[in-house]
Scaffold this active site. Structure first.
Site, PDB file in Angstrom:
ATOM      1  N   ARG A   1       7.717  44.371  58.804  1.00  9.73           N
ATOM      2  CA  ARG A   1       8.366  45.098  59.768  1.00  9.73           C
ATOM      3  C   ARG A   1       8.610  46.416  60.024  1.00  9.73           C
ATOM      4  O   ARG A   1       8.407  47.745  60.244  1.00  9.73           O
ATOM      5  CB  ARG A   1       8.732  44.083  60.674  1.00  9.73           C
ATOM      6  CG  ARG A   1       8.162  42.854  62.036  1.00  9.73           C
ATOM      7  CD  ARG A   1       9.375  41.728  61.976  1.00  9.73           C
ATOM      8  NE  ARG A   1      10.177  42.392  62.894  1.00  9.73           N
ATOM      9  CZ  ARG A   1      11.149  41.861  64.119  1.00  9.73           C
ATOM     10  NH1 ARG A   1      11.412  41.096  63.279  1.00  9.73           N
ATOM     11  NH2 ARG A   1      11.397  42.726  65.566  1.00  9.73           N
TER      12      ARG A   1
ATOM     13  N   HIS B   1      21.459  45.147  69.018  1.00 10.35           N
ATOM     14  CA  HIS B   1      20.941  43.807  68.088  1.00 10.35           C
ATOM     15  C   HIS B   1      20.696  44.131  66.565  1.00 10.35           C
ATOM     16  O   HIS B   1      20.228  44.603  65.674  1.00 10.35           O
ATOM     17  CB  HIS B   1      19.799  43.085  68.337  1.00 10.35           C
ATOM     18  CG  HIS B   1      19.831  42.938  69.732  1.00 10.35           C
ATOM     19  ND1 HIS B   1      18.272  42.393  70.891  1.00 10.35           N
ATOM     20  CD2 HIS B   1      20.091  41.972  70.632  1.00 10.35           C
ATOM     21  CE1 HIS B   1      18.901  41.761  72.022  1.00 10.35           C
ATOM     22  NE2 HIS B   1      20.439  41.749  71.582  1.00 10.35           N
TER      23      HIS B   1
ATOM     24  N   CYS C   1      24.253  42.992  47.091  1.00  9.55           N
ATOM     25  CA  CYS C   1      25.584  43.883  47.450  1.00  9.55           C
ATOM     26  C   CYS C   1      25.844  44.887  46.747  1.00  9.55           C
ATOM     27  O   CYS C   1      26.052  43.996  44.961  1.00  9.55           O
ATOM     28  CB  CYS C   1      26.827  44.012  48.326  1.00  9.55           C
ATOM     29  SG  CYS C   1      27.373  44.121  48.509  1.00  9.55           S
TER      30      CYS C   1
ATOM     31  N   GLY D   1      11.352  49.043  79.579  1.00 10.21           N
ATOM     32  CA  GLY D   1      10.518  48.361  78.727  1.00 10.21           C
ATOM     33  C   GLY D   1      11.008  47.204  78.323  1.00 10.21           C
ATOM     34  O   GLY D   1      11.220  46.882  76.635  1.00 10.21           O
TER      35      GLY D   1
ATOM     36  N   SER E   1      11.636  42.805  78.957  1.00  5.63           N
ATOM     37  CA  SER E   1      11.292  42.053  79.496  1.00  5.63           C
ATOM     38  C   SER E   1      12.638  41.514  79.988  1.00  5.63           C
ATOM     39  O   SER E   1      12.145  40.250  81.142  1.00  5.63           O
ATOM     40  CB  SER E   1      10.674  40.487  78.774  1.00  5.63           C
ATOM     41  OG  SER E   1      11.389  40.106  77.685  1.00  5.63           O
TER      42      SER E   1
ATOM     43  N   ASN F   1       8.558  49.899  83.997  1.00 13.23           N
ATOM     44  CA  ASN F   1       8.136  48.885  82.973  1.00 13.23           C
ATOM     45  C   ASN F   1       6.807  48.921  83.559  1.00 13.23           C
ATOM     46  O   ASN F   1       6.693  48.647  85.035  1.00 13.23           O
ATOM     47  CB  ASN F   1       8.744  47.829  83.385  1.00 13.23           C
ATOM     48  CG  ASN F   1       8.255  46.468  82.170  1.00 13.23           C
ATOM     49  OD1 ASN F   1       7.281  46.030  81.972  1.00 13.23           O
ATOM     50  ND2 ASN F   1       9.653  45.949  81.103  1.00 13.23           N
TER      51      ASN F   1
END
Ligand code: BV8
Ligand code: ZN
Length: 227
Positions: A53, A102, A131, A171, A173, A197
């Site tokens: 991603r 998030h 780490c 934008g 849902s 939207n």
């Protein structure tokens, strides 16, 4: 303002629930691969998914929706931006103090000491990353399904929703909680609720205005209207 994946769609970032279909990685719905259980059972697979991603994200730039939102922070006496997106594009467009509900895909967090590191500055050949502070294994610093939101970020967002008088929901849902509860909290506090939207959402009926179309087209138009 609360934003979701749709605000980055015109930058080329795939949404999660586009066209009624849920994103899938190697046959796993993203609610499975992006889950707390998967960090416990298969951390390398989670890294593979997030590396993929970030590869997509590295080609994406902010679009006129991000740019308009960044301008609005100086246009109102008080303005708060909370996003469910983990792509960093709001900050790239110049938004300050973004409440990233998030987390952020460009950051890693240590499972042992909680230390955070920028992935842009870390070699990508070691998975899971190690780490620098304690040698522990790191995970993506994002909130997966079944995990709590970062406490301070969530409290700030909830407090600001509760004393907001104009709330834009752009934008998203509006089905992933607790983020989807923020506009209802704003409405309860008396805010005027505006949804931008192309598609209706479960929130639409509670809105005072619904603007059906792409965020990258509608937000710049509103900017002109109010200029
Ligand atoms: C938690 C990061 C407590 C990772 C993400 C049953 C009922 C109610 C709740 C639950 C339930 N079962 C489970 C839950 C809780 C769960 C939840 O809400 N599930 C839903 C799906 C039912 N929530 C959680 O687990 C949360 N934590 O509750 O903690 C707890 C703790 C322990 C045990 C129990 C409870 C944590 C949720 C965080 C999940 N993390 N992302 C990653 O990316 O891999 S979620 C994911 O969805 C996204 O990242 C994003 O953040 C979020 C929301 O998605 P949207 O942004 O809205 O995107 P979507 O694709 O859905 O929609 C795009 C929209 O854009 C569409 O409407 C489309 O029409 C529109 N659009 C398209 N193009 C454009 C556009 N709009 C404008 N312009 C355009 N051009
Ligand atoms: Zn550590």
């Amino acid at each position: 303002m609360l934003t979701g994946a749709g605000v980055s769609a015109e930058s080329g970032v795939p949404t999660f629930r586009g066209g009624g279909r849920t994103a899938v990685w190697k046959g796993m719905p993203f609610e499975v691969i992006s889950s707390a259980g998967m960090v416990r059972s298969n951390l390398p697979e989670v890294w593979e998914w997030f590396d993929y991603r970030r590869g997509v994200l590295s080609t994406c730039r902010p679009n006129p929706a991000h740019e308009t939102i960044a301008r609005w922070q100086d246009r109102f006496d008080s303005f708060t931006l909370a996003t469910q997106n983990i792509d960093g594009l709001h900050a790239a467009a110049g938004s300050r103090e973004v409440l990233e509900l998030h987390g952020n895909a460009w950051r890693a967090r240590c499972l042992k000491c909680g230390g955070r590191e920028e992935l842009r500055e870390k070699p990508s050949d070691v998975r899971p990353p190690v780490c620098v502070a304690c040698g522990g294994q790191m995970r993506p610093d994002v909130v997966l399904f079944g995990e709590m939101l970062p406490e301070r970020v969530w409290i700030s967002a909830a407090e600001r929703a509760a004393r907001c008088d104009l709330c834009f929901v752009v934008g998203t849902s509006a089905i992933v909680y607790p983020a989807a509860g923020l506009p209802y909290a704003a409405a309860e506090a008396g805010a005027f609720l505006v949804e931008i939207n192309p598609e209706p959402t479960p929130l639409s009926e509670a809105c005072d205005a619904t603007l059906r179309g792409a965020a990258g087209e509608i937000l710049p138009l509103l900017d002109e209207e109010g200029a």
